[in-house]
Design an enzyme around this catalytic site. Sequence first.
Site, PDB file in Angstrom:
ATOM      1  N   THR A  98      -9.607   8.850   7.838  1.00 42.12           N
ATOM      2  CA  THR A  98     -10.936   9.432   7.651  1.00 42.12           C
ATOM      3  C   THR A  98     -12.002   8.385   7.966  1.00 42.12           C
ATOM      4  OG1 THR A  98     -10.008  10.869   5.966  1.00 42.12           O
ATOM      5  CG2 THR A  98     -12.400  10.606   5.937  1.00 42.12           C
ATOM      6  N   TYR A 136       0.838  -1.201   0.000  1.00 49.15           N
ATOM      7  CA  TYR A 136       0.000   0.000   0.000  1.00 49.15           C
ATOM      8  C   TYR A 136       0.878   1.259   0.000  1.00 49.15           C
ATOM      9  CZ  TYR A 136      -3.713   3.227   1.566  1.00 49.15           C
ATOM     10  OH  TYR A 136      -4.602   4.276   1.682  1.00 49.15           O
TER      11      TYR A 136
HETATM   12  P1  NAD Z   1     -12.677   1.882   0.235  1.00 49.55           P
HETATM   13  O1  NAD Z   1     -12.022   0.560   0.309  1.00 49.55           O
HETATM   14  O2  NAD Z   1     -14.002   2.040   0.894  1.00 49.55           O
HETATM   15  O3  NAD Z   1     -12.840   2.338  -1.273  1.00 49.55           O
HETATM   16  C1  NAD Z   1     -11.987   1.958  -2.303  1.00 49.55           C
HETATM   17  C2  NAD Z   1     -12.816   1.688  -3.547  1.00 49.55           C
HETATM   18  O4  NAD Z   1     -11.958   1.341  -4.640  1.00 49.55           O
HETATM   19  C3  NAD Z   1     -13.777   0.520  -3.376  1.00 49.55           C
HETATM   20  O5  NAD Z   1     -15.050   0.865  -3.868  1.00 49.55           O
HETATM   21  C4  NAD Z   1     -13.149  -0.603  -4.193  1.00 49.55           C
HETATM   22  O6  NAD Z   1     -14.088  -1.538  -4.663  1.00 49.55           O
HETATM   23  C5  NAD Z   1     -12.487   0.193  -5.293  1.00 49.55           C
HETATM   24  N1  NAD Z   1     -11.367  -0.494  -5.949  1.00 49.55           N
HETATM   25  C6  NAD Z   1     -10.318  -1.123  -5.352  1.00 49.55           C
HETATM   26  N2  NAD Z   1      -9.487  -1.614  -6.285  1.00 49.55           N
HETATM   27  C7  NAD Z   1     -10.007  -1.274  -7.493  1.00 49.55           C
HETATM   28  C8  NAD Z   1      -9.606  -1.500  -8.828  1.00 49.55           C
HETATM   29  N3  NAD Z   1      -8.486  -2.186  -9.130  1.00 49.55           N
HETATM   30  N4  NAD Z   1     -10.378  -1.025  -9.828  1.00 49.55           N
HETATM   31  C9  NAD Z   1     -11.520  -0.345  -9.561  1.00 49.55           C
HETATM   32  N5  NAD Z   1     -11.950  -0.104  -8.309  1.00 49.55           N
HETATM   33  C10 NAD Z   1     -11.204  -0.568  -7.284  1.00 49.55           C
HETATM   34  O7  NAD Z   1     -11.630   2.931   0.818  1.00 49.55           O
HETATM   35  P2  NAD Z   1     -11.772   4.499   1.085  1.00 49.55           P
HETATM   36  O8  NAD Z   1     -11.510   4.712   2.522  1.00 49.55           O
HETATM   37  O9  NAD Z   1     -13.013   5.024   0.487  1.00 49.55           O
HETATM   38  O10 NAD Z   1     -10.503   5.048   0.300  1.00 49.55           O
HETATM   39  C11 NAD Z   1     -10.610   5.696  -0.958  1.00 49.55           C
HETATM   40  C12 NAD Z   1      -9.242   6.204  -1.371  1.00 49.55           C
HETATM   41  O11 NAD Z   1      -8.762   7.144  -0.417  1.00 49.55           O
HETATM   42  C13 NAD Z   1      -8.185   5.113  -1.485  1.00 49.55           C
HETATM   43  O12 NAD Z   1      -7.366   5.366  -2.612  1.00 49.55           O
HETATM   44  C14 NAD Z   1      -7.386   5.260  -0.220  1.00 49.55           C
HETATM   45  O13 NAD Z   1      -6.060   4.837  -0.375  1.00 49.55           O
HETATM   46  C15 NAD Z   1      -7.474   6.766   0.020  1.00 49.55           C
HETATM   47  N6  NAD Z   1      -7.272   7.070   1.450  1.00 49.55           N
HETATM   48  C16 NAD Z   1      -8.252   6.799   2.366  1.00 49.55           C
HETATM   49  C17 NAD Z   1      -8.014   7.067   3.708  1.00 49.55           C
HETATM   50  C18 NAD Z   1      -9.056   6.807   4.763  1.00 49.55           C
HETATM   51  O14 NAD Z   1      -8.768   7.006   5.942  1.00 49.55           O
HETATM   52  N7  NAD Z   1     -10.259   6.389   4.464  1.00 49.55           N
HETATM   53  C19 NAD Z   1      -6.797   7.602   4.121  1.00 49.55           C
HETATM   54  C20 NAD Z   1      -5.819   7.837   3.148  1.00 49.55           C
HETATM   55  C21 NAD Z   1      -6.074   7.590   1.811  1.00 49.55           C
END
Ligand code: NAD
Length: 316
Positions: A174, A144
């Site tokens: 978040t 990651y």
């Molecule tokens: P989440 O797992 O709920 O959402 C990720 C989404 O991406 C899911 O709907 C999943 O099905 C989709 N996905 C995964 N691999 C895929 C692929 N190869 N092709 C198409 N779709 C794909 O996570 P989230 O918390 O909503 O995170 C969203 C983004 O924000 C991510 O990139 C994550 O790294 C980033 N982020 C989130 C946080 C947090 O605290 N929530 C912190 C830092 C960064």
Amino acid sequence: MKRILITGGAGFIGSHLCERKLKEGHEVICLDNFFTGRRKNIEHLRQYPEFELVRHDITNPYLAEIDEIYNLACPASPVHYQYNAIKTIKTSILGATNMLGLAKRVKAKILQASTSEVYGDPIVHPQTEEYWGNVNPIGIRSCYDEGKRCAETLFMDFHRQHQIKIKIIRIFNTYGPNMHPNDGRVVSNFIMQALRGEDITIFGTGNQTRSFQYVDDLIEGMTRMMNTSDDFIGPVNIGNPNEFTMLELAQKVIDLTGTKSKMIFKPLPSDDPRQRQPDISLAKQKLNGWEPTIQLEEGLKKTILYFENEMKEGRV
Ligand code: NAD
Ligand code: UDP
């Protein structure tokens, strides 16, 4: 009205972003392979004729006429991103390459959802954007962390080589409604355990810290970043600087739910960062005074209500 592509749009953050962009009057294409995302998160958006859902994996190229891309596709919970580590790193790197290629072809502006994990287990505290981080390249979190770091590199190189309009935000922990109940992240774990009356699992001593941001504040910051002048490309930290230990978080969840659950201690996973807090001076300065407005207790109350409702409706 713009045509906006949101990868990972059926996930936790993506679903809130889809809703925000539709409410602003834009057309939204939500692209998702449903690895961690759920149809339920976006079901209510189907009423908008401007909403389009496409099942697609971003490790494969995708073509569409669009004005903006928000690249969010990537599992974010350690449990999920470690489930298929090779796929995770491919999603970050091949996915970013494909989306940048698309941005180049159709001259779209593209925003990368990067992460505080690029700072690894940080030695500098709080973390500013200048800090290069302390990341283990061969550990269980590397798929990651290094994937996200390499995606930032790709964004910068496409910008330097092809003048693509890019934006990089580094998101800190978040939480909020639409998180998957079995997501494995600490806020959803603690709330679900409290609501079910199960033991609350503290990893390690519970003295490690995180700074928790409510999802609405992130969506506002992300939107401001996309809309701000093209010459501010980031990276910029988007997070809430109020820092808590996991013991403090567990106690808050216990108090707010009134549960009889007790804390139990489990081994700390390897490379688990000991501390994390964003320095958000740059975001404040560049994003028109942006700062978080929803503090932990208020955000937790909203999230607890969401999970209570999910349980009542039998969806959990
Ligand atoms: P989440 O797992 O709920 O959402 C990720 C989404 O991406 C899911 O709907 C999943 O099905 C989709 N996905 C995964 N691999 C895929 C692929 N190869 N092709 C198409 N779709 C794909 O996570 P989230 O918390 O909503 O995170 C969203 C983004 O924000 C991510 O990139 C994550 O790294 C980033 N982020 C989130 C946080 C947090 O605290 N929530 C912190 C830092 C960064
Ligand atoms: N954590 C915990 N109990 C859990 C889940 C997580 O104590 O049931 C801890 C985890 O070890 C980490 C912190 O909570 O120190 C945040 O974990 P999360 O997986 O939410 O995010 P990240 O480590 O990626 O910030």
